[in-house]
Structure formats: C-alpha cells, structure tokens
Design a protein around this motif. Structure first.
Motif, PDB file in Angstrom:
ATOM      1  N   LEU A 221       0.854  -1.174   0.000  1.00  0.00           N
ATOM      2  CA  LEU A 221       0.000   0.000   0.000  1.00  0.00           C
ATOM      3  C   LEU A 221       0.893   1.228   0.000  1.00  0.00           C
ATOM      4  CD1 LEU A 221      -2.707  -1.032   2.634  1.00  0.00           C
ATOM      5  CD2 LEU A 221      -2.907  -1.071   0.134  1.00  0.00           C
ATOM      6  N   VAL A 222       0.794   2.002  -1.068  1.00  0.00           N
ATOM      7  CA  VAL A 222       1.640   3.180  -1.224  1.00  0.00           C
ATOM      8  C   VAL A 222       0.785   4.429  -1.096  1.00  0.00           C
ATOM      9  CG1 VAL A 222       3.217   4.438  -2.742  1.00  0.00           C
ATOM     10  CG2 VAL A 222       3.214   1.927  -2.736  1.00  0.00           C
ATOM     11  N   ALA A 223       1.144   5.281  -0.174  1.00  0.00           N
ATOM     12  CA  ALA A 223       0.420   6.532   0.039  1.00  0.00           C
ATOM     13  C   ALA A 223       1.195   7.692  -0.569  1.00  0.00           C
ATOM     14  CB  ALA A 223       0.198   6.779   1.527  1.00  0.00           C
ATOM     15  N   GLY A 224       0.491   8.543  -1.281  1.00  0.00           N
ATOM     16  CA  GLY A 224       1.063   9.794  -1.761  1.00  0.00           C
ATOM     17  C   GLY A 224       0.682  10.910  -0.809  1.00  0.00           C
ATOM     18  N   VAL A 225       1.616  11.817  -0.559  1.00  0.00           N
ATOM     19  CA  VAL A 225       1.388  12.893   0.403  1.00  0.00           C
ATOM     20  C   VAL A 225       1.852  14.217  -0.180  1.00  0.00           C
ATOM     21  CG1 VAL A 225       1.919  13.778   2.716  1.00  0.00           C
ATOM     22  CG2 VAL A 225       1.676  11.316   2.344  1.00  0.00           C
TER      23      VAL A 225
ATOM     24  N   ILE B  17      -4.121   6.789  -0.660  1.00  0.00           N
ATOM     25  CA  ILE B  17      -3.740   5.480  -1.188  1.00  0.00           C
ATOM     26  C   ILE B  17      -4.716   5.151  -2.304  1.00  0.00           C
ATOM     27  CG2 ILE B  17      -3.425   3.021  -0.721  1.00  0.00           C
ATOM     28  CD1 ILE B  17      -2.802   3.695   2.166  1.00  0.00           C
ATOM     29  N   LEU B  18      -4.241   5.186  -3.533  1.00  0.00           N
ATOM     30  CA  LEU B  18      -5.103   4.933  -4.683  1.00  0.00           C
ATOM     31  C   LEU B  18      -5.351   3.437  -4.859  1.00  0.00           C
ATOM     32  CD1 LEU B  18      -3.619   7.434  -7.303  1.00  0.00           C
ATOM     33  CD2 LEU B  18      -5.765   7.660  -6.027  1.00  0.00           C
ATOM     34  N   ASP B  19      -6.436   3.124  -5.531  1.00  0.00           N
ATOM     35  CA  ASP B  19      -6.800   1.750  -5.881  1.00  0.00           C
ATOM     36  C   ASP B  19      -6.346   1.508  -7.313  1.00  0.00           C
ATOM     37  OD1 ASP B  19      -7.958  -0.661  -6.507  1.00  0.00           O
ATOM     38  OD2 ASP B  19      -9.934  -0.160  -5.682  1.00  0.00           O
TER      39      ASP B  19
ATOM     40  N   ASP C  56       2.562   0.803   3.414  1.00  0.00           N
ATOM     41  CA  ASP C  56       3.877   0.162   3.482  1.00  0.00           C
ATOM     42  C   ASP C  56       4.970   1.131   3.048  1.00  0.00           C
ATOM     43  OD1 ASP C  56       3.039  -2.647   4.106  1.00  0.00           O
ATOM     44  OD2 ASP C  56       1.951  -2.370   2.234  1.00  0.00           O
ATOM     45  N   LEU C  57       4.573   2.135   2.272  1.00  0.00           N
ATOM     46  CA  LEU C  57       5.515   3.136   1.776  1.00  0.00           C
ATOM     47  C   LEU C  57       4.777   4.445   1.608  1.00  0.00           C
ATOM     48  CD1 LEU C  57       8.282   3.954   0.470  1.00  0.00           C
ATOM     49  CD2 LEU C  57       7.310   3.184  -1.715  1.00  0.00           C
ATOM     50  N   VAL C  58       5.432   5.537   1.953  1.00  0.00           N
ATOM     51  CA  VAL C  58       4.859   6.861   1.762  1.00  0.00           C
ATOM     52  C   VAL C  58       5.741   7.648   0.804  1.00  0.00           C
ATOM     53  CG1 VAL C  58       4.303   9.063   2.871  1.00  0.00           C
ATOM     54  CG2 VAL C  58       3.743   6.911   4.015  1.00  0.00           C
ATOM     55  N   LEU C  59       5.140   8.199  -0.228  1.00  0.00           N
ATOM     56  CA  LEU C  59       5.830   9.046  -1.198  1.00  0.00           C
ATOM     57  C   LEU C  59       5.429  10.487  -0.940  1.00  0.00           C
ATOM     58  CD1 LEU C  59       5.283   6.927  -4.458  1.00  0.00           C
ATOM     59  CD2 LEU C  59       7.248   6.879  -2.890  1.00  0.00           C
ATOM     60  N   VAL C  60       6.408  11.344  -0.679  1.00  0.00           N
ATOM     61  CA  VAL C  60       6.153  12.728  -0.296  1.00  0.00           C
ATOM     62  C   VAL C  60       6.685  13.670  -1.364  1.00  0.00           C
ATOM     63  CG1 VAL C  60       6.589  14.514   1.432  1.00  0.00           C
ATOM     64  CG2 VAL C  60       6.254  12.147   2.145  1.00  0.00           C
ATOM     65  N   ASP C  61       5.867  14.640  -1.731  1.00  0.00           N
ATOM     66  CA  ASP C  61       6.323  15.641  -2.696  1.00  0.00           C
ATOM     67  C   ASP C  61       7.412  16.508  -2.074  1.00  0.00           C
ATOM     68  OD1 ASP C  61       6.102  17.128  -5.209  1.00  0.00           O
ATOM     69  OD2 ASP C  61       5.339  18.747  -3.952  1.00  0.00           O
ATOM     70  N   GLY C  62       8.451  16.808  -2.857  1.00  0.00           N
ATOM     71  CA  GLY C  62       9.506  17.696  -2.388  1.00  0.00           C
ATOM     72  C   GLY C  62      10.737  16.944  -1.927  1.00  0.00           C
ATOM     73  N   ASN C  63      11.515  17.582  -1.043  1.00  0.00           N
ATOM     74  CA  ASN C  63      12.764  16.975  -0.562  1.00  0.00           C
ATOM     75  C   ASN C  63      12.845  16.890   0.956  1.00  0.00           C
ATOM     76  OD1 ASN C  63      13.135  19.625   0.102  1.00  0.00           O
ATOM     77  ND2 ASN C  63      14.919  19.962  -1.205  1.00  0.00           N
ATOM     78  N   GLN C  64      11.717  17.121   1.632  1.00  0.00           N
ATOM     79  CA  GLN C  64      11.677  17.026   3.087  1.00  0.00           C
ATOM     80  C   GLN C  64      10.585  16.037   3.482  1.00  0.00           C
ATOM     81  OE1 GLN C  64      13.636  18.711   5.272  1.00  0.00           O
ATOM     82  NE2 GLN C  64      14.710  20.020   3.798  1.00  0.00           N
TER      83      GLN C  64
ATOM     84  N   GLY D  60       6.984  15.511  -7.423  1.00  0.00           N
ATOM     85  CA  GLY D  60       6.135  14.323  -7.367  1.00  0.00           C
ATOM     86  C   GLY D  60       4.681  14.623  -7.642  1.00  0.00           C
ATOM     87  N   ASP D  61       4.255  15.871  -7.338  1.00  0.00           N
ATOM     88  CA  ASP D  61       2.851  16.219  -7.586  1.00  0.00           C
ATOM     89  C   ASP D  61       2.514  16.236  -9.071  1.00  0.00           C
ATOM     90  OD1 ASP D  61       4.383  18.441  -8.111  1.00  0.00           O
ATOM     91  OD2 ASP D  61       3.284  19.787  -6.774  1.00  0.00           O
ATOM     92  N   ALA D  62       3.545  16.299  -9.921  1.00  0.00           N
ATOM     93  CA  ALA D  62       3.314  16.294 -11.363  1.00  0.00           C
ATOM     94  C   ALA D  62       3.580  14.934 -12.005  1.00  0.00           C
ATOM     95  CB  ALA D  62       4.199  17.349 -12.038  1.00  0.00           C
ATOM     96  N   THR D  63       4.199  14.014 -11.242  1.00  0.00           N
ATOM     97  CA  THR D  63       4.640  12.756 -11.852  1.00  0.00           C
ATOM     98  C   THR D  63       4.111  11.498 -11.174  1.00  0.00           C
ATOM     99  OG1 THR D  63       6.660  12.807 -10.511  1.00  0.00           O
ATOM    100  CG2 THR D  63       6.764  13.807 -12.714  1.00  0.00           C
ATOM    101  N   ILE D  64       3.717  11.584  -9.921  1.00  0.00           N
ATOM    102  CA  ILE D  64       3.240  10.409  -9.180  1.00  0.00           C
ATOM    103  C   ILE D  64       1.742  10.563  -8.925  1.00  0.00           C
ATOM    104  CG2 ILE D  64       3.503   9.015  -7.101  1.00  0.00           C
ATOM    105  CD1 ILE D  64       6.024   9.077  -8.772  1.00  0.00           C
ATOM    106  N   PRO D  65       0.901   9.694  -9.495  1.00  0.00           N
ATOM    107  CA  PRO D  65      -0.555   9.871  -9.367  1.00  0.00           C
ATOM    108  C   PRO D  65      -1.051  10.036  -7.938  1.00  0.00           C
ATOM    109  CG  PRO D  65      -0.086   8.224 -11.030  1.00  0.00           C
ATOM    110  CD  PRO D  65       1.226   8.555 -10.384  1.00  0.00           C
ATOM    111  N   SER D  66      -0.531   9.255  -6.997  1.00  0.00           N
ATOM    112  CA  SER D  66      -1.030   9.361  -5.629  1.00  0.00           C
ATOM    113  C   SER D  66      -0.662  10.694  -4.990  1.00  0.00           C
ATOM    114  CB  SER D  66      -0.508   8.206  -4.770  1.00  0.00           C
ATOM    115  OG  SER D  66       0.906   8.216  -4.707  1.00  0.00           O
ATOM    116  N   ILE D  67       0.506  11.240  -5.346  1.00  0.00           N
ATOM    117  CA  ILE D  67       0.888  12.558  -4.834  1.00  0.00           C
ATOM    118  C   ILE D  67       0.043  13.639  -5.497  1.00  0.00           C
ATOM    119  CG2 ILE D  67       2.753  14.228  -4.563  1.00  0.00           C
ATOM    120  CD1 ILE D  67       4.744  11.971  -4.467  1.00  0.00           C
ATOM    121  N   SER D  68      -0.212  13.485  -6.797  1.00  0.00           N
ATOM    122  CA  SER D  68      -1.107  14.424  -7.479  1.00  0.00           C
ATOM    123  C   SER D  68      -2.471  14.447  -6.812  1.00  0.00           C
ATOM    124  CB  SER D  68      -1.263  14.033  -8.956  1.00  0.00           C
ATOM    125  OG  SER D  68      -0.044  14.066  -9.643  1.00  0.00           O
TER     126      SER D  68
END
Length: 202
Positions: free
Chosen positions: A10-14, A32-34, A102-110, A124-132
């Motif tokens: 389960l990958v969460a975008g933030v 977390i997208l389906d 299981d993993l969190v993807l965060v936009d930016g560098n912090q 990431g907000d422009a390239t990763i669907p869950s972050i978008s």
C-alpha cells in the motif's frame, strides 16, 4: 512489488498546500489509490482549474482505497516555523489514514517523521498519481476553508487570494491590521503589526 505477507504494498502519496500564504492553516493530504480504479487527469493541483480540481476531488474520494487530511494551525506555524508545521500536517494526514501504508511518497525533498518507510520525490505532484491526488485534495480543502474564513473576517478578500501575499492582501493588512488567522512570524504581517503599533502610539 509485494510485502512480506505476499499482499500488494500500500503506497500513500502525500502533499501539502499553504506554505506561502500570510494567513490560514497549512493543509496536507495522504491518499492510497486503488490500482484497479485508475483516475484519469490527475496532475499537480496548481495547473488545474478550480472546477477541475473539484471534479477530481470527488473522484479521488470515491475511488481511492483511503484518504485523509492533516493540518497545522496558525499558532503552530508561528511557533514551529512553516517547514516544521508543514511536516507536522503531513504526518497527521498519514496517521489519519484508515489503512497503514507500506511506503509513503512525499512531494519535495523534506519528509515527515513516520513509522513506515518514506521517499521524497521532487515534482512528485506532477509525476506520481497518488501525490497528485493528495495535492488536489489538500488544495480543494484549504481553498474551501479560506472562503469560509473570508466570511468570518471580511475585508481581506481571502476567497480571492486564499491568504497569499497579493498586492490587495498587503493593502488590506495595512488598512485593517492583522486578523486572528494571520501568521505573525511572516515578514509582511510583522511589518503590519509594527506599522499599526507605531500609528497608534502617535
């Protein structure tokens, strides 16, 4: 990619919205997208029209496995600084998810402090669907709140600039002074307080 139990990770975008404004909270979202219900048109919220963001927000809430919002208030922004308050809002968003990622993807560098693995993704907000998706939910939620605050604190035009330091906002600060939702640690707000204090002491 699979977890140790054999189930899909389960990958969460933030993402967060509201670092730059002079007023209002900073708001973050975790999504977390389906994978079986893809959403067309996800993109960085800044490049979408308000109407399109609203439409996508409804789709995200209906199709995602789970989503949650987190926030840091003006008092926390002034006490911690805007970076730490933004990380706190993101941490709260992830902790509010009904599923543990299981993993969190965060936009930016912090990255916020979390108990699960975290990876930062520049743009990431422009390239990763869950972050978008997270950027859209956060933007829609914060914009709606700033419109509500406009009715509570008229004269600043929060519904138009959402608290960002536009010329009209700066002029309103100079004219009306500082409201309870202004960030006193931000330069333009500090200067407005100083100017008002000097004017009242004359």
């Amino acid at each position: 990619m699979s977890s140790r139990s054999g189930a899909p990770n389960l990958v969460a975008g933030v993402d967060e919205v509201g670092r730059g404004p002079l007023a209002g909270p900073v708001v973050a979202a975790a999504v977390i997208l389906d994978d079986t219900r893809p959403i067309e048109g996800l993109a960085d919220s800044k490049v979408l029209t308000p109407r399109r963001r609203e439409e996508l927000s409804i789709l995200i809430k209906g199709c995602a496995l789970c989503w949650a919002l987190g926030r840091a208030e003006v008092e926390e922004i002034d006490r911690l600084n805007i970076l730490q308050a933004s990380l706190l809002a993101m941490q709260r968003a992830v902790m509010a998810l009904t599923l543990e990622p299981d993993l969190v993807l965060v936009d930016g560098n912090q990255a916020p402090r979390l108990t699960c693995p975290v990876t930062t993704v520049i743009r990431g907000d422009a390239t990763i669907p869950s972050i978008s998706a997270a950027s859209i939910l956060a933007k829609v939620a914060r914009d709606a709140e700033m419109c509500d605050l406009d009715r509570r604190y008229p004269g600043y035009e929060f519904s138009l600039h959402k608290g960002y330091p536009t010329r009209a906002h700066i002029e309103a600060l100079q004219r009306q002074g500082v409201s309870p939702i202004h960030r006193r640690s931000f330069g333009p707000v500090r200067r407005a307080i100083t100017n008002m204090t000097e004017h009242n002491s004359m």
